[in-house]
Design a protein around this motif. Structure first.
Motif, PDB file in Angstrom:
ATOM      1  N   ILE A   1      28.348  45.521  32.945  1.00 17.08           N
ATOM      2  CA  ILE A   1      27.563  44.392  32.426  1.00 17.08           C
ATOM      3  C   ILE A   1      26.807  43.710  33.560  1.00 17.08           C
ATOM      4  CG2 ILE A   1      27.709  42.114  31.327  1.00 17.08           C
ATOM      5  CD1 ILE A   1      30.188  43.191  29.797  1.00 17.08           C
ATOM      6  N   ARG A   2      27.486  43.490  34.679  1.00 19.24           N
ATOM      7  CA  ARG A   2      26.851  42.841  35.822  1.00 19.24           C
ATOM      8  C   ARG A   2      25.677  43.673  36.339  1.00 19.24           C
ATOM      9  NH1 ARG A   2      28.834  37.886  37.181  1.00 19.24           N
ATOM     10  NH2 ARG A   2      30.912  38.644  37.690  1.00 19.24           N
TER      11      ARG A   2
ATOM     12  N   THR B   1      46.110  46.925  18.425  1.00 18.58           N
ATOM     13  CA  THR B   1      46.218  48.371  18.229  1.00 18.58           C
ATOM     14  C   THR B   1      47.420  48.968  18.937  1.00 18.58           C
ATOM     15  OG1 THR B   1      44.876  48.888  20.180  1.00 18.58           O
ATOM     16  CG2 THR B   1      43.704  48.555  18.088  1.00 18.58           C
ATOM     17  N   GLY B   2      48.093  48.181  19.757  1.00 19.18           N
ATOM     18  CA  GLY B   2      49.191  48.708  20.553  1.00 19.18           C
ATOM     19  C   GLY B   2      48.731  49.306  21.864  1.00 19.18           C
ATOM     20  N   ARG B   3      47.419  49.403  22.063  1.00 22.90           N
ATOM     21  CA  ARG B   3      46.870  49.896  23.317  1.00 22.90           C
ATOM     22  C   ARG B   3      46.441  48.714  24.169  1.00 22.90           C
ATOM     23  NH1 ARG B   3      43.164  55.060  21.691  1.00 22.90           N
ATOM     24  NH2 ARG B   3      42.569  54.823  23.880  1.00 22.90           N
ATOM     25  N   THR B   4      46.534  48.869  25.463  1.00 21.23           N
ATOM     26  CA  THR B   4      46.264  47.762  26.376  1.00 21.23           C
ATOM     27  C   THR B   4      45.171  48.147  27.366  1.00 21.23           C
ATOM     28  OG1 THR B   4      48.575  47.091  26.249  1.00 21.23           O
ATOM     29  CG2 THR B   4      47.285  46.184  28.061  1.00 21.23           C
ATOM     30  N   ALA B   5      44.252  47.228  27.600  1.00 19.60           N
ATOM     31  CA  ALA B   5      43.237  47.426  28.625  1.00 19.60           C
ATOM     32  C   ALA B   5      43.817  46.991  29.962  1.00 19.60           C
ATOM     33  CB  ALA B   5      41.989  46.618  28.301  1.00 19.60           C
ATOM     34  N   SER B   6      43.825  47.890  30.926  1.00 16.30           N
ATOM     35  CA  SER B   6      44.321  47.545  32.256  1.00 16.30           C
ATOM     36  C   SER B   6      43.291  46.676  32.964  1.00 16.30           C
ATOM     37  CB  SER B   6      44.568  48.807  33.069  1.00 16.30           C
ATOM     38  OG  SER B   6      43.334  49.435  33.392  1.00 16.30           O
ATOM     39  N   PRO B   7      43.702  45.935  33.990  1.00 21.53           N
ATOM     40  CA  PRO B   7      42.718  45.168  34.757  1.00 21.53           C
ATOM     41  C   PRO B   7      41.582  46.043  35.285  1.00 21.53           C
ATOM     42  CG  PRO B   7      44.921  44.445  35.306  1.00 21.53           C
ATOM     43  CD  PRO B   7      45.082  45.647  34.432  1.00 21.53           C
ATOM     44  N   GLU B   8      41.911  47.279  35.665  1.00 18.14           N
ATOM     45  CA  GLU B   8      40.884  48.175  36.194  1.00 18.14           C
ATOM     46  C   GLU B   8      39.893  48.592  35.105  1.00 18.14           C
ATOM     47  OE1 GLU B   8      44.252  47.812  38.717  1.00 18.14           O
ATOM     48  OE2 GLU B   8      44.193  48.544  36.634  1.00 18.14           O
ATOM     49  N   GLN B   9      40.395  48.842  33.898  1.00 10.32           N
ATOM     50  CA  GLN B   9      39.502  49.184  32.788  1.00 10.32           C
ATOM     51  C   GLN B   9      38.594  48.009  32.436  1.00 10.32           C
ATOM     52  OE1 GLN B   9      42.678  50.375  30.116  1.00 10.32           O
ATOM     53  NE2 GLN B   9      41.891  52.479  30.031  1.00 10.32           N
ATOM     54  N   ALA B  10      39.165  46.813  32.403  1.00 11.45           N
ATOM     55  CA  ALA B  10      38.361  45.624  32.126  1.00 11.45           C
ATOM     56  C   ALA B  10      37.310  45.423  33.213  1.00 11.45           C
ATOM     57  CB  ALA B  10      39.264  44.398  32.029  1.00 11.45           C
ATOM     58  N   GLN B  11      37.708  45.584  34.453  1.00 13.07           N
ATOM     59  CA  GLN B  11      36.772  45.430  35.566  1.00 13.07           C
ATOM     60  C   GLN B  11      35.622  46.423  35.475  1.00 13.07           C
ATOM     61  OE1 GLN B  11      35.770  43.677  38.020  1.00 13.07           O
ATOM     62  NE2 GLN B  11      34.544  45.201  39.102  1.00 13.07           N
TER      63      GLN B  11
ATOM     64  N   PRO C   1      36.977  41.598  40.755  1.00 15.88           N
ATOM     65  CA  PRO C   1      35.774  40.973  41.334  1.00 15.88           C
ATOM     66  C   PRO C   1      34.711  40.551  40.335  1.00 15.88           C
ATOM     67  CG  PRO C   1      35.861  43.338  41.828  1.00 15.88           C
ATOM     68  CD  PRO C   1      37.192  42.953  41.279  1.00 15.88           C
ATOM     69  N   ASP C   2      34.656  41.189  39.158  1.00 13.39           N
ATOM     70  CA  ASP C   2      33.603  40.845  38.201  1.00 13.39           C
ATOM     71  C   ASP C   2      34.119  40.127  36.965  1.00 13.39           C
ATOM     72  OD1 ASP C   2      31.085  41.911  39.367  1.00 13.39           O
ATOM     73  OD2 ASP C   2      32.240  43.768  39.394  1.00 13.39           O
ATOM     74  N   ILE C   3      35.382  39.691  36.994  1.00 15.94           N
ATOM     75  CA  ILE C   3      35.928  38.900  35.889  1.00 15.94           C
ATOM     76  C   ILE C   3      35.980  37.441  36.333  1.00 15.94           C
ATOM     77  CG2 ILE C   3      37.914  38.512  34.385  1.00 15.94           C
ATOM     78  CD1 ILE C   3      38.538  41.463  34.521  1.00 15.94           C
ATOM     79  N   ASP C   4      35.132  36.632  35.721  1.00 11.22           N
ATOM     80  CA  ASP C   4      34.962  35.241  36.152  1.00 11.22           C
ATOM     81  C   ASP C   4      35.792  34.248  35.353  1.00 11.22           C
ATOM     82  OD1 ASP C   4      32.902  36.056  37.991  1.00 11.22           O
ATOM     83  OD2 ASP C   4      31.538  36.168  36.290  1.00 11.22           O
ATOM     84  N   GLY C   5      36.474  34.712  34.328  1.00  8.66           N
ATOM     85  CA  GLY C   5      37.249  33.797  33.501  1.00  8.66           C
ATOM     86  C   GLY C   5      37.753  34.518  32.271  1.00  8.66           C
ATOM     87  N   GLY C   6      38.201  33.745  31.293  1.00  7.20           N
ATOM     88  CA  GLY C   6      38.797  34.361  30.120  1.00  7.20           C
ATOM     89  C   GLY C   6      38.419  33.652  28.839  1.00  7.20           C
TER      90      GLY C   6
ATOM     91  N   LEU D   1      31.087  36.027  33.464  1.00  3.13           N
ATOM     92  CA  LEU D   1      31.587  37.109  32.620  1.00  3.13           C
ATOM     93  C   LEU D   1      33.065  36.858  32.346  1.00  3.13           C
ATOM     94  CD1 LEU D   1      29.970  40.257  34.310  1.00  3.13           C
ATOM     95  CD2 LEU D   1      28.991  38.693  32.611  1.00  3.13           C
ATOM     96  N   LEU D   2      33.393  36.647  31.084  1.00  3.76           N
ATOM     97  CA  LEU D   2      34.762  36.344  30.669  1.00  3.76           C
ATOM     98  C   LEU D   2      35.403  37.584  30.067  1.00  3.76           C
ATOM     99  CD1 LEU D   2      34.201  32.939  28.799  1.00  3.76           C
ATOM    100  CD2 LEU D   2      34.245  33.395  31.268  1.00  3.76           C
ATOM    101  N   TYR D   3      36.719  37.704  30.258  1.00  8.49           N
ATOM    102  CA  TYR D   3      37.461  38.784  29.625  1.00  8.49           C
ATOM    103  C   TYR D   3      38.169  38.246  28.396  1.00  8.49           C
ATOM    104  CZ  TYR D   3      40.754  42.491  28.685  1.00  8.49           C
ATOM    105  OH  TYR D   3      41.470  43.470  28.052  1.00  8.49           O
ATOM    106  N   GLY D   4      37.988  38.920  27.253  1.00  9.75           N
ATOM    107  CA  GLY D   4      38.555  38.419  26.010  1.00  9.75           C
ATOM    108  C   GLY D   4      39.508  39.376  25.329  1.00  9.75           C
ATOM    109  N   GLY D   5      40.233  40.170  26.078  1.00 12.44           N
ATOM    110  CA  GLY D   5      41.138  41.142  25.469  1.00 12.44           C
ATOM    111  C   GLY D   5      42.591  40.776  25.618  1.00 12.44           C
ATOM    112  N   SER D   6      43.036  39.800  24.849  1.00 14.13           N
ATOM    113  CA  SER D   6      44.450  39.388  24.872  1.00 14.13           C
ATOM    114  C   SER D   6      44.894  38.930  26.254  1.00 14.13           C
ATOM    115  CB  SER D   6      45.350  40.528  24.372  1.00 14.13           C
ATOM    116  OG  SER D   6      45.047  40.850  23.032  1.00 14.13           O
TER     117      SER D   6
END
Length: 249
Positions: A189-190, A173-183, A224-229, A206-211
């Motif tokens: 979820i946690r 979409t051209g928009r990016t999720a920052s690490p803080e937004q992902a966290q 702290p709450d992103i355990d992988g990708g 908890l994996l992050y799957g946004g590019s």
């Protein structure tokens, strides 16, 4: 704290040559000691990938599965078939399956149950669209997708899940999720997992799957709450994928 997991989702990409090249690269790679690695390859490459990855740290995974064990379902693949060729994990509810193939929460739950029944680890994908996020419903949508599955499972079944958050609004979409937004979403979820059981929240990866890419993996994985990708395009490039793995060490 869950063991970090970097899982590559090749989607409908790849070749036999790439499978063999990844197998050699992973056999030679000096990966972090506390790291799990998986590759979700297209169905035709599962058996060659099982051979190529033998002796490496990488587990084999499927990209989806049928909710039926067998029968007249042309084009479908059962969990038993995935397990038979060496798969240990399977994606369930990926955003592309939800949007392109119409898999709703009930369909996702049925596939999670099938995966658990045959001994596969379901990687349950959750994520909101751009419209849902812009309407202020992003977190509610993600937690709703989680509850649609977790509420229906027994405690021991919930403990066997891996969860991947995909911000669909940040993919293409051209928009990016920052690490803080992902966290922020991972933390939500946690917290919801903790309402089932504190030990569950501590155990489920908890994996992050946004590019996730080589140049942003370290910042994302430092949260702290992103355990992988759950890695898409970068998982088709050996050097990039290995760099992401190193970031998880």
């Amino acid at each position: 704290m869950p063991t970090p997991l970097i899982a590559g989702n090749w989607k409908m990409n790849g070749s036999l040559n790439l499978v063999e090249s990844f197998g050699q690269a992973l056999a030679d790679a000096d990966l972090p000691s506390r790291l799990e690695v998986a590759l979700m390859v297209p169905f035709p490459y599962l058996e060659p990938a099982a051979r190529a990855l033998a002796g490496t740290r990488a587990a084999l995974g499927g990209q989806t599965l049928s909710d039926q064990p067998s029968g007249a379902f042309t084009g479908e693949v059962s969990g038993e078939m995935l397990r038979d060729v060496g798969a240990r994990l399977v994606l369930v509810g990926h955003s592309e399956r939800r949007t392109l193939f119409g898999e709703d929460d009930a369909a996702v739950l049925a596939r999670v149950r099938r995966a658990l029944d045959v001994g596969l680890t379901p990687v349950l994908c959750l994520g909101e669209t751009l419209e849902e996020r812009d309407a202020g419903r992003g977190e509610a949508v993600v937690i709703g997708q989680l509850e649609a599955v977790a509420d229906a499972l027994e405690a021991d079944q919930r403990s066997r899940l891996v969860i991947a958050y995909e911000p669909v609004w940040a993919i293409g979409t051209g928009r990016t999720a920052s690490p803080e937004q992902a966290q922020s979403v991972h933390a939500a979820i946690r917290r919801r997992l903790a309402t089932y059981d504190d030990a569950l929240a501590e155990r489920v990866p908890l994996l992050y799957g946004g590019s996730m890419k080589a140049d942003n993996a370290a910042d994302l994985l430092a949260q702290p709450d992103i355990d992988g990708g759950l890695v898409g395009g970068a998982s088709l490039k050996i050097d990039d994928f290995l760099a992401i793995c190193q970031s998880a060490g």
